[in-house]
Motif scaffolding. Structure first.
Motif, PDB file in Angstrom:
ATOM      1  N   THR A 110      -2.935  -9.769   8.297  1.00  0.00           N
ATOM      2  CA  THR A 110      -3.028 -11.106   8.889  1.00  0.00           C
ATOM      3  C   THR A 110      -2.647 -11.034  10.368  1.00  0.00           C
ATOM      4  OG1 THR A 110      -0.731 -11.860   8.602  1.00  0.00           O
ATOM      5  CG2 THR A 110      -2.151 -11.953   6.666  1.00  0.00           C
ATOM      6  N   THR A 111      -2.825 -12.138  11.054  1.00  0.00           N
ATOM      7  CA  THR A 111      -2.445 -12.184  12.472  1.00  0.00           C
ATOM      8  C   THR A 111      -0.929 -12.171  12.649  1.00  0.00           C
ATOM      9  OG1 THR A 111      -2.581 -14.604  12.424  1.00  0.00           O
ATOM     10  CG2 THR A 111      -4.545 -13.400  13.157  1.00  0.00           C
ATOM     11  N   LYS A 112      -0.184 -12.430  11.584  1.00  0.00           N
ATOM     12  CA  LYS A 112       1.276 -12.417  11.630  1.00  0.00           C
ATOM     13  C   LYS A 112       1.861 -11.132  11.053  1.00  0.00           C
ATOM     14  CE  LYS A 112       1.672 -16.458  13.507  1.00  0.00           C
ATOM     15  NZ  LYS A 112       2.265 -16.630  14.861  1.00  0.00           N
ATOM     16  N   GLY A 113       1.019 -10.156  10.835  1.00  0.00           N
ATOM     17  CA  GLY A 113       1.490  -8.881  10.311  1.00  0.00           C
ATOM     18  C   GLY A 113       0.989  -8.617   8.911  1.00  0.00           C
ATOM     19  N   LEU A 114       1.482  -7.537   8.341  1.00  0.00           N
ATOM     20  CA  LEU A 114       1.048  -7.107   7.013  1.00  0.00           C
ATOM     21  C   LEU A 114       1.853  -7.835   5.939  1.00  0.00           C
ATOM     22  CD1 LEU A 114      -0.861  -5.034   5.602  1.00  0.00           C
ATOM     23  CD2 LEU A 114       1.088  -3.461   5.550  1.00  0.00           C
ATOM     24  N   VAL A 115       1.144  -8.407   4.975  1.00  0.00           N
ATOM     25  CA  VAL A 115       1.766  -9.137   3.876  1.00  0.00           C
ATOM     26  C   VAL A 115       1.594  -8.334   2.589  1.00  0.00           C
ATOM     27  CG1 VAL A 115       1.758 -11.273   2.532  1.00  0.00           C
ATOM     28  CG2 VAL A 115       1.228 -11.340   4.982  1.00  0.00           C
ATOM     29  N   ARG A 116       2.696  -8.151   1.868  1.00  0.00           N
ATOM     30  CA  ARG A 116       2.632  -7.474   0.549  1.00  0.00           C
ATOM     31  C   ARG A 116       2.856  -8.498  -0.548  1.00  0.00           C
ATOM     32  NH1 ARG A 116       7.066  -5.229  -2.227  1.00  0.00           N
ATOM     33  NH2 ARG A 116       8.180  -4.797  -0.275  1.00  0.00           N
ATOM     34  N   VAL A 117       2.034  -8.425  -1.601  1.00  0.00           N
ATOM     35  CA  VAL A 117       2.183  -9.293  -2.761  1.00  0.00           C
ATOM     36  C   VAL A 117       2.712  -8.468  -3.925  1.00  0.00           C
ATOM     37  CG1 VAL A 117       1.040 -10.846  -4.384  1.00  0.00           C
ATOM     38  CG2 VAL A 117       0.303 -10.765  -1.988  1.00  0.00           C
ATOM     39  N   GLY A 118       3.937  -8.775  -4.381  1.00  0.00           N
ATOM     40  CA  GLY A 118       4.507  -8.123  -5.549  1.00  0.00           C
ATOM     41  C   GLY A 118       5.153  -6.789  -5.242  1.00  0.00           C
ATOM     42  N   SER A 119       5.644  -6.158  -6.303  1.00  0.00           N
ATOM     43  CA  SER A 119       6.302  -4.862  -6.196  1.00  0.00           C
ATOM     44  C   SER A 119       6.009  -4.065  -7.459  1.00  0.00           C
ATOM     45  CB  SER A 119       7.813  -5.044  -6.006  1.00  0.00           C
ATOM     46  OG  SER A 119       8.420  -3.836  -5.618  1.00  0.00           O
ATOM     47  N   MET A 120       6.538  -2.856  -7.537  1.00  0.00           N
ATOM     48  CA  MET A 120       6.447  -2.017  -8.725  1.00  0.00           C
ATOM     49  C   MET A 120       7.359  -0.822  -8.519  1.00  0.00           C
ATOM     50  SD  MET A 120       2.626  -0.395  -8.350  1.00  0.00           S
ATOM     51  CE  MET A 120       2.138   0.651  -6.985  1.00  0.00           C
ATOM     52  N   PRO A 121       7.766  -0.127  -9.589  1.00  0.00           N
ATOM     53  CA  PRO A 121       8.660   1.026  -9.424  1.00  0.00           C
ATOM     54  C   PRO A 121       8.128   2.019  -8.393  1.00  0.00           C
ATOM     55  CG  PRO A 121       8.459   0.488 -11.743  1.00  0.00           C
ATOM     56  CD  PRO A 121       7.463  -0.382 -11.016  1.00  0.00           C
ATOM     57  N   ASP A 122       9.031   2.486  -7.529  1.00  0.00           N
ATOM     58  CA  ASP A 122       8.734   3.476  -6.488  1.00  0.00           C
ATOM     59  C   ASP A 122       7.829   2.945  -5.377  1.00  0.00           C
ATOM     60  OD1 ASP A 122      10.317   5.644  -7.214  1.00  0.00           O
ATOM     61  OD2 ASP A 122       8.856   6.380  -8.658  1.00  0.00           O
ATOM     62  N   ILE A 123       7.738   1.627  -5.232  1.00  0.00           N
ATOM     63  CA  ILE A 123       6.853   1.087  -4.202  1.00  0.00           C
ATOM     64  C   ILE A 123       7.267   1.544  -2.805  1.00  0.00           C
ATOM     65  CG2 ILE A 123       8.147  -1.084  -4.055  1.00  0.00           C
ATOM     66  CD1 ILE A 123       4.349  -0.489  -3.488  1.00  0.00           C
ATOM     67  N   ALA A 124       8.570   1.738  -2.564  1.00  0.00           N
ATOM     68  CA  ALA A 124       9.005   2.203  -1.237  1.00  0.00           C
ATOM     69  C   ALA A 124       8.395   3.560  -0.916  1.00  0.00           C
ATOM     70  CB  ALA A 124      10.531   2.278  -1.177  1.00  0.00           C
ATOM     71  N   LYS A 125       8.313   4.440  -1.925  1.00  0.00           N
ATOM     72  CA  LYS A 125       7.721   5.769  -1.710  1.00  0.00           C
ATOM     73  C   LYS A 125       6.218   5.669  -1.481  1.00  0.00           C
ATOM     74  CE  LYS A 125      11.120   7.623  -4.935  1.00  0.00           C
ATOM     75  NZ  LYS A 125      11.332   8.160  -6.291  1.00  0.00           N
ATOM     76  N   PHE A 126       5.565   4.794  -2.248  1.00  0.00           N
ATOM     77  CA  PHE A 126       4.112   4.656  -2.098  1.00  0.00           C
ATOM     78  C   PHE A 126       3.749   4.089  -0.728  1.00  0.00           C
ATOM     79  CE2 PHE A 126       4.105   3.868  -6.950  1.00  0.00           C
ATOM     80  CZ  PHE A 126       4.146   5.225  -7.197  1.00  0.00           C
ATOM     81  N   LEU A 127       4.501   3.095  -0.277  1.00  0.00           N
ATOM     82  CA  LEU A 127       4.231   2.516   1.042  1.00  0.00           C
ATOM     83  C   LEU A 127       4.401   3.566   2.138  1.00  0.00           C
ATOM     84  CD1 LEU A 127       6.100  -0.885   0.613  1.00  0.00           C
ATOM     85  CD2 LEU A 127       3.630  -0.619   0.909  1.00  0.00           C
ATOM     86  N   THR A 128       5.459   4.366   2.032  1.00  0.00           N
ATOM     87  CA  THR A 128       5.695   5.422   3.020  1.00  0.00           C
ATOM     88  C   THR A 128       4.569   6.446   3.000  1.00  0.00           C
ATOM     89  OG1 THR A 128       8.089   5.149   2.836  1.00  0.00           O
ATOM     90  CG2 THR A 128       7.296   7.230   3.734  1.00  0.00           C
ATOM     91  N   HIS A 129       4.148   6.829   1.802  1.00  0.00           N
ATOM     92  CA  HIS A 129       3.082   7.825   1.668  1.00  0.00           C
ATOM     93  C   HIS A 129       1.781   7.352   2.330  1.00  0.00           C
ATOM     94  CE1 HIS A 129       0.431  10.828  -0.053  1.00  0.00           C
ATOM     95  NE2 HIS A 129      -0.286   9.889  -0.614  1.00  0.00           N
ATOM     96  N   HIS A 130       1.472   6.073   2.182  1.00  0.00           N
ATOM     97  CA  HIS A 130       0.214   5.549   2.725  1.00  0.00           C
ATOM     98  C   HIS A 130       0.371   5.013   4.149  1.00  0.00           C
ATOM     99  CE1 HIS A 130      -1.998   6.079  -0.987  1.00  0.00           C
ATOM    100  NE2 HIS A 130      -1.071   5.430  -1.652  1.00  0.00           N
ATOM    101  N   GLY A 131       1.596   5.066   4.691  1.00  0.00           N
ATOM    102  CA  GLY A 131       1.794   4.682   6.086  1.00  0.00           C
ATOM    103  C   GLY A 131       1.870   3.195   6.346  1.00  0.00           C
TER     104      GLY A 131
END
Length: 370
Positions: free
Chosen positions: A28-49
């Motif tokens: 979005t124009t206000k930045g990246l919005v994430r909907v929801g979570s799941m186990p290890d999401i912090a690792k997945f987000l880091t992996h995909h940048g």
């Protein structure tokens, strides 16, 4: 930990998927919005940048793959330990307050500067900014509507995201059942104490530390990790061959798979046999009864008490009270069977300088001497 898949749903929406669960990322124009979570999401987000600025907390949902709230604790730990943004968390007042309380019970505790006493920090307020959609969250041209179990996101009047329209074609339980249907059951009665490490990582790297202990007809799973069916299957273990679950403590990286296990118990009609300390279990029940109102029917609880051995068939279990930063207690284990002993430290550092102050014999090397 197997890496997740990244797919493009529209020009502005991408999806991270893993073992039947997913989160959506909207540009979005206000930045990246994430909907929801799941186990290890912090690792997945880091992996995909990805580095999102806004997080939407939808209604709490759970399946035999897991739930859409677990994962957020290590988003916060990443921010606290490695530095990060104070994220704006958006949703209904009920969902925001429910999730905030859940995180406050585990994330906000740490040691004092001498690493002796456990104290409560104000960290959560530093990293979790509640923004109620009442009924719509508005930030300039960005509008987020979280009513009636749906999430709608529009920017400059253009609808970018409709959660209900982008639901996956199949339910996560279908994938779990298909996998288990192909995996043979283990009917072997073991006469040797057998240990299978399922993971040796933590909330930041790899598959979180968890192990299966087997002897006779018993299969004991210590700290069930996320995506239980798939995680166990990678080691040739059928989920339904687990007879007991042991929990060392309530941090997310030690309870990632607990909600999925609750749903498996509900699906099979076979309650979970949970072994842990009274304080640990009381918090598990407090947190997850909100998600599973029939919690008491899904769980058979047996207390593990330091200094009081538990005889589980041919297996004797002893536990100790660890020195770790949760007030509800954390445990280490020893398992005796077939003339062998296996020790599991359970998230506590061997620190002689700290031990000299605490003067607790069970924290010294002598406790693991057998």
């Amino acid at each position: 930990m197997n890496f997740s898949d990244l797919t493009k749903l529209t020009d502005r929406v991408q999806r991270i998927e893993h073992c039947g669960l997913h989160v959506d990322l909207i540009h979005t124009t206000k930045g990246l919005v994430r909907v929801g979570s799941m186990p290890d999401i912090a690792k997945f987000l880091t992996h995909h940048g990805f580095r999102e600025e806004l997080v939407i907390i939808p209604d709490w949902e759970v399946s035999m793959a897991g739930d859409n709230r677990t994962g957020e604790e290590f988003i916060l730990w990443n921010a606290q330990v490695k530095g990060g943004l104070c994220k704006q968390y958006i949703g209904t007042a009920h969902n925001l307050n429910q999730h905030y309380r859940h995180l406050d019970e585990i994330f906000s505790y740490y040691f004092d500067p001498k690493r002796i006493k456990i104290i409560k920090k104000k960290w959560l307020a530093n990293w979790f900014a509640k923004r109620t959609a009442a009924p719509v969250f508005v930030d300039g041209s960005l509008e987020i509507d979280c009513q009636e179990g749906n999430v709608l996101i529009s920017d400059h009047g253009q609808t970018l995201y409709d959660m209900q329209e982008l639901l996956p074609a199949s339910h996560p339980d279908v994938e779990v059942e298909a996998l288990l249907g192909e995996l043979p059951r283990d009917r072997v009665s073991r006469d040797c104490l057998e240990i299978t490490p399922i993971g040796t990582g933590n909330g930041f790297i790899g598959t979180v530390a968890n192990s299966v202990v087997r002897y006779g007809e018993y299969g004991l799973w210590i700290d069930p990790c996320g995506y239980p069916a798939q995680s166990l299957a990678r080691h040739g273990i059928h989920w339904d061959d687990i007879t007991h679950i042991l929990i060392t403590h309530n941090h997310e990286d030690h309870t990632q798979g607990f909600t999925a296990c609750l749903m498996r118990a509900k699906h099979t009609g076979k309650p979970l046999n949970v072994l842990t300390g009274k304080g640990i279990f009381a918090l598990l029940k407090k947190q997850f009864s909100r998600l599973c109102p029939d919690f008491d029917k899904l769980v058979h609880f047996t207390t593990l008490e330091p200094g009081t051995p538990l005889q589980l068939g041919p297996i004797r279990i002893e536990c100790r009270q660890n020195h770790h930063f949760l007030p509800y207690g954390t445990l280490g284990f020893k398992f005796f069977a077939g003339g062998k002993c296996f020790g599991y430290s359970g998230d506590t550092k061997f620190d002689e300088s700290t031990n000299r102050i605490l003067k607790r014999r069970e924290l010294t090397s002598r406790w693991f001497a057998p």
